[in-house]
Design a protein around this motif. Structure first.
Motif, PDB file in Angstrom:
ATOM      1  N   PRO A   1       6.338 -12.868  -1.915  1.00 29.27           N
ATOM      2  CA  PRO A   1       6.833 -11.656  -2.581  1.00 29.27           C
ATOM      3  C   PRO A   1       5.762 -10.569  -2.612  1.00 29.27           C
ATOM      4  N   VAL A   2       6.195  -9.329  -2.534  1.00 35.56           N
ATOM      5  CA  VAL A   2       5.293  -8.184  -2.637  1.00 35.56           C
ATOM      6  C   VAL A   2       5.750  -7.359  -3.829  1.00 35.56           C
ATOM      7  N   THR A   3       4.871  -7.248  -4.809  1.00 33.37           N
ATOM      8  CA  THR A   3       5.209  -6.460  -5.999  1.00 33.37           C
ATOM      9  C   THR A   3       4.817  -5.004  -5.786  1.00 33.37           C
ATOM     10  N   ALA A   4       5.305  -4.136  -6.637  1.00 29.41           N
ATOM     11  CA  ALA A   4       4.936  -2.722  -6.563  1.00 29.41           C
ATOM     12  C   ALA A   4       3.422  -2.567  -6.723  1.00 29.41           C
ATOM     13  N   ASN A   5       2.826  -3.379  -7.580  1.00 32.70           N
ATOM     14  CA  ASN A   5       1.377  -3.319  -7.776  1.00 32.70           C
ATOM     15  C   ASN A   5       0.629  -3.765  -6.515  1.00 32.70           C
ATOM     16  N   ASP A   6       1.103  -4.828  -5.865  1.00 38.84           N
ATOM     17  CA  ASP A   6       0.498  -5.280  -4.604  1.00 38.84           C
ATOM     18  C   ASP A   6       0.505  -4.152  -3.579  1.00 38.84           C
ATOM     19  N   TRP A   7       1.641  -3.490  -3.467  1.00 44.68           N
ATOM     20  CA  TRP A   7       1.792  -2.424  -2.478  1.00 44.68           C
ATOM     21  C   TRP A   7       0.878  -1.240  -2.811  1.00 44.68           C
ATOM     22  N   ALA A   8       0.818  -0.881  -4.075  1.00 41.09           N
ATOM     23  CA  ALA A   8       0.017   0.274  -4.482  1.00 41.09           C
ATOM     24  C   ALA A   8      -1.483   0.021  -4.343  1.00 41.09           C
ATOM     25  N   THR A   9      -1.909  -1.230  -4.453  1.00 41.22           N
ATOM     26  CA  THR A   9      -3.341  -1.536  -4.429  1.00 41.22           C
ATOM     27  C   THR A   9      -3.794  -2.138  -3.094  1.00 41.22           C
ATOM     28  N   ARG A  10      -2.979  -2.011  -2.035  1.00 43.96           N
ATOM     29  CA  ARG A  10      -3.409  -2.528  -0.738  1.00 43.96           C
ATOM     30  C   ARG A  10      -4.608  -1.718  -0.252  1.00 43.96           C
ATOM     31  N   GLY A  11      -5.428  -2.346   0.551  1.00 42.90           N
ATOM     32  CA  GLY A  11      -6.689  -1.744   0.980  1.00 42.90           C
ATOM     33  C   GLY A  11      -6.531  -0.656   2.026  1.00 42.90           C
ATOM     34  N   TRP A  12      -7.636   0.052   2.267  1.00 41.32           N
ATOM     35  CA  TRP A  12      -7.615   1.140   3.240  1.00 41.32           C
ATOM     36  C   TRP A  12      -7.390   0.616   4.655  1.00 41.32           C
TER      37      TRP A  12
END
Length: 58
Positions: A31-42
Motif C-alpha cells: 500500500p502507498v499512503t498519502a504520506n508515503d507519496w508526499a515524502t518520497r525522495g528526490w
C-alpha cells in the motif's frame, strides 16, 4: 490519456488464469499512503520526471 481496457469473456479457464495472476500481483504489492507519496525522495521524483518525458517512446 487514460489507457483502460474492458474485456469480457466466458472462457472459465482464461478467467481463472487472469484471477490467479491478479492475486499474485496483489500479494506482491504494497500500500502507498498519502504520506508515503508526499515524502518520497528526490531520486524517485527525478525518475518520475524522466519517465513522463520518455513515455511516448516506450
Amino acid at each position: 490519456m487514460n489507457y483502460e481496457l474492458v474485456f469480457t469473456t466466458s472462457e472459465e479457464q482464461f478467467c481463472a488464469l487472469l484471477d490467479e495472476r491478479f492475486q499474485a500481483d496483489l500479494n506482491e504489492s504494497a500500500p502507498v499512503t498519502a504520506n508515503d507519496w508526499a515524502t518520497r525522495g528526490w531520486q524517485q521524483r527525478l525518475l518520475e520526471v524522466f519517465g513522463w518525458t520518455v513515455r511516448r517512446w516506450l
